[in-house]
Design a protein around this motif. Structure first.
Motif, mmCIF file in Angstrom:
data_model
loop_
_atom_site.group_PDB
_atom_site.id
_atom_site.type_symbol
_atom_site.label_atom_id
_atom_site.label_comp_id
_atom_site.label_asym_id
_atom_site.label_seq_id
_atom_site.Cartn_x
_atom_site.Cartn_y
_atom_site.Cartn_z
ATOM 1 N N ASP A 123 0.823 -1.206 0.000
ATOM 2 C CA ASP A 123 0.000 0.000 0.000
ATOM 3 C C ASP A 123 0.860 1.260 0.000
ATOM 4 N N ALA A 124 1.991 1.227 0.689
ATOM 5 C CA ALA A 124 2.886 2.385 0.692
ATOM 6 C C ALA A 124 3.426 2.657 -0.704
ATOM 7 N N LEU A 125 3.806 1.602 -1.397
ATOM 8 C CA LEU A 125 4.312 1.755 -2.767
ATOM 9 C C LEU A 125 3.210 2.247 -3.692
ATOM 10 N N ALA A 126 2.016 1.706 -3.546
ATOM 11 C CA ALA A 126 0.900 2.109 -4.412
ATOM 12 C C ALA A 126 0.529 3.574 -4.202
ATOM 13 N N ALA A 127 0.755 4.071 -2.987
ATOM 14 C CA ALA A 127 0.431 5.463 -2.689
ATOM 15 C C ALA A 127 1.525 6.422 -3.134
ATOM 16 N N GLY A 128 2.649 5.881 -3.621
ATOM 17 C CA GLY A 128 3.763 6.728 -4.032
ATOM 18 C C GLY A 128 4.485 7.379 -2.868
ATOM 19 N N ALA A 129 4.426 6.748 -1.678
ATOM 20 C CA ALA A 129 5.075 7.302 -0.496
ATOM 21 C C ALA A 129 6.590 7.340 -0.680
ATOM 22 N N THR A 130 7.218 8.375 -0.159
ATOM 23 C CA THR A 130 8.682 8.471 -0.200
ATOM 24 C C THR A 130 9.320 7.866 1.036
ATOM 25 N N ALA A 155 13.052 4.818 4.538
ATOM 26 C CA ALA A 155 12.906 5.490 3.247
ATOM 27 C C ALA A 155 12.485 4.507 2.163
ATOM 28 N N VAL A 156 11.655 4.990 1.257
ATOM 29 C CA VAL A 156 11.323 4.246 0.043
ATOM 30 C C VAL A 156 12.282 4.735 -1.039
#
Length: 205
Positions: A123-130, A155-156
């Motif tokens: 979900d973090a990746l799908a939201a484009g979270a940094t 960090a992403v």
């Protein structure tokens, strides 16, 4: 000495880290039993450390509540001071949570309350979270809604996928879990009145 029961569903990497920490004579907690809701590879870690284990296979029960009743019975037989969910991929029935909370904790691969639920990394990746993170919480009747005991940002990185990001979150989860168990054991952390403890450092790799 704080006694700990650990519940798992899979490989038990957090369990392994906690067993390694508890093997140090100076660590103020001991794992006394490991339970699983299925034939879990992580039970091998318990065997390697000479820790008793039990299994309460979910599929053998007609309802989640019946499964929870048996799980609770197994835990009561061991009377641990603390129950740690270590990758248990099953929502606990309310009766189990009510019986043990706030002495039941869980790790989550996100900086709660961001990205709760079973797919926090995805979900973090799908939201484009940094950045995302890892959290240790008290288990309550909600989904990852309990009081936060410790958390840290991760960090992403560009090019991250679910596997690479999760691989960087897992060591942070383990470190936070071991520290929380230590602090509970020493009385530094009172589960009756938990206070959020954020670690502002962002882990990049």
């Amino acid at each position: 000495m704080l006694t700990v029961a650990v519940l798992i569903s899979g490989g038990g990497s957090n369990l392994r880290a906690l067993l390694e920490a508890a093997a140090d004579p100076g660590f103020p907690a001991r794992v006394i039993v490991v339970g699983a809701d299925r034939p879990a590879d992580g039970l091998a870690h318990a065997e390697a450390y000479g820790i008793p284990s039990f299994s309460v296979p979910f599929r053998e029960f007609a309802t989640r509540e019946e499964w929870g009743d048996e799980l609770a019975a197994q835990l009561r037989a061991w009377r641990p001071d603390l129950v740690v969910l270590s990758g248990l991929m099953r929502l606990l029935p309310a009766a189990v949570v009510d019986a043990w909370s706030p002495r039941i904790i869980n790790t989550h691969p996100a900086y709660l309350p961001e990205f709760p639920g079973a797919h926090g990394v995805r979900d973090a990746l799908a939201a484009g979270a940094t950045e995302t993170g890892a959290s240790v919480i008290v288990v309550d009747s909600g989904v990852d809604t309990g009081p936060i005991l410790a958390q840290e940002r991760v960090a992403v990185l560009p090019g991250d996928d679910e596997a690479t990001l999760h691989d960087r979150i897992k060591p942070v989860e383990r470190r936070l879990l071991i520290d929380v168990v230590r602090r509970i054991a020493t009385g530094e952390l009172d589960l009756a009145a938990p206070a959020p403890t954020a670690h502002p450092t962002v882990t990049e790799g």
